[in-house]
Scaffold this active site. Structure first.
Site, short mmCIF file in Angstrom:
data_model
loop_
_atom_site.label_atom_id
_atom_site.label_comp_id
_atom_site.label_asym_id
_atom_site.label_seq_id
_atom_site.Cartn_x
_atom_site.Cartn_y
_atom_site.Cartn_z
N TYR A 14 0.80 -1.22 0.00
CA TYR A 14 0.00 0.00 0.00
C TYR A 14 0.84 1.28 0.00
O TYR A 14 0.27 2.37 -0.06
CB TYR A 14 -0.94 0.00 1.21
CG TYR A 14 -1.85 -1.20 1.23
CD1 TYR A 14 -2.92 -1.30 0.35
CD2 TYR A 14 -1.63 -2.26 2.11
CE1 TYR A 14 -3.75 -2.41 0.35
CE2 TYR A 14 -2.46 -3.36 2.12
CZ TYR A 14 -3.51 -3.44 1.24
OH TYR A 14 -4.33 -4.53 1.24
N HIS A 19 -4.89 5.87 -1.20
CA HIS A 19 -5.56 5.66 0.09
C HIS A 19 -4.61 5.89 1.27
O HIS A 19 -5.06 6.03 2.40
CB HIS A 19 -6.13 4.25 0.14
CG HIS A 19 -7.52 4.15 0.68
ND1 HIS A 19 -8.39 5.21 0.77
CD2 HIS A 19 -8.20 3.08 1.17
CE1 HIS A 19 -9.54 4.81 1.29
NE2 HIS A 19 -9.45 3.53 1.55
N PHE A 64 -5.64 -1.20 9.42
CA PHE A 64 -6.14 -1.02 8.07
C PHE A 64 -7.24 0.04 8.11
O PHE A 64 -7.88 0.28 9.12
CB PHE A 64 -6.60 -2.32 7.40
CG PHE A 64 -5.44 -3.21 7.04
CD1 PHE A 64 -4.76 -3.01 5.86
CD2 PHE A 64 -5.02 -4.20 7.90
CE1 PHE A 64 -3.67 -3.81 5.52
CE2 PHE A 64 -3.93 -5.01 7.59
CZ PHE A 64 -3.26 -4.80 6.39
N ASN A 66 -10.34 0.57 7.15
CA ASN A 66 -11.74 0.41 7.54
C ASN A 66 -11.96 0.20 9.03
O ASN A 66 -13.09 0.22 9.49
CB ASN A 66 -12.37 -0.75 6.76
CG ASN A 66 -12.44 -0.46 5.28
OD1 ASN A 66 -12.15 0.64 4.83
ND2 ASN A 66 -12.84 -1.45 4.52
N ASP A 91 -7.88 10.88 2.75
CA ASP A 91 -7.98 11.10 1.31
C ASP A 91 -9.44 11.42 0.97
O ASP A 91 -10.34 11.04 1.72
CB ASP A 91 -7.51 9.87 0.54
CG ASP A 91 -8.28 8.62 0.89
OD1 ASP A 91 -8.99 8.10 0.01
OD2 ASP A 91 -8.20 8.16 2.04
N ASN A 112 -14.76 4.91 4.68
CA ASN A 112 -14.86 3.87 5.70
C ASN A 112 -13.97 4.09 6.91
O ASN A 112 -14.32 3.71 8.03
CB ASN A 112 -14.61 2.49 5.09
CG ASN A 112 -15.75 2.07 4.19
OD1 ASN A 112 -16.90 2.44 4.41
ND2 ASN A 112 -15.44 1.30 3.16
#
Length: 185
Positions: A14, A19, A64, A66, A91, A112
């Site tokens: 990532y 994100h 993470f 969410n 973001d 989320n």
């Protein structure tokens, strides 16, 4: 004490994705102010230091995106930080790359990570710094947010990153979020 939380996803897969904008900005803030992310607490990587004579805790949740609230709320409790002293860096698909926007409160707007924080903190009333990542024209939203900025967008993103860090430092120095919003929005 102020708590600055950059939202993103942990792991090399990532790195530098859209994100992970929040991680990239909090990393830049840490670098500018010589703060190391050298501790882990409450499912987060943290860096403690001083910015403009104010104690700060910089946070990158390891939950993470969410599940960001699972890190934010326990850290607020542990360090006894009031919701008025936190800033979440996120973001935003609905803003073009290179734009930033400060908000005092608001709904999750489909994000989320923000949904999770609202759920765990129990309020929508916390400060946000939104950074535009643009919206995809062809690909899916998931592929877009987990993709990297195009070379043609990198300059705009770098400018937004610098402006975002300037805004955070200005807020910490002035202690006045409304004044900061007026200057940087």
């Amino acid at each position: 004490m102020k708590m600055i939380v950059g939202l993103g996803n942990i792991g090399a897969r990532y790195d530098k994705t859209r994100h992970n904008t929040g991680f990239m900005i909090v990393d830049e803030l840490a670098e500018r102010n010589h703060i190391d992310f050298d501790k882990e607490k409450c499912n987060a990587m943290i860096g403690l230091g001083m910015i403009e004579n104010e104690k700060v805790i910089l946070v990158k949740p390891k939950t993470f995106m969410n599940e960001s609230g699972r890190a934010v709320k326990p850290l607020m409790d542990y360090y006894k930080i009031d919701k008025d002293d936190i800033l979440i860096i996120q973001d935003d698909l609905d803003m073009e790359v290179g734009r930033i926007r400060l908000r005092q409160k608001g709904s999750a707007g489909g994000h989320n990570g923000i949904k999770s924080i609202i759920q765990h903190v129990g309020t929508q009333e916390f400060k946000r710094l939104k950074v535009g990542i643009g919206r995809p024209k062809i690909m899916t939203v998931v592929d877009w947010v987990l993709g990297k900025f195009k070379p043609s967008e990198q300059l705009q993103f770098n400018n937004a990153k610098d402006q975002a860090v300037d805004a955070i430092e200005y807020w910490i120095a002035s202690g006045d979020f409304m004044k900061t919003m007026n200057k940087f929005n």
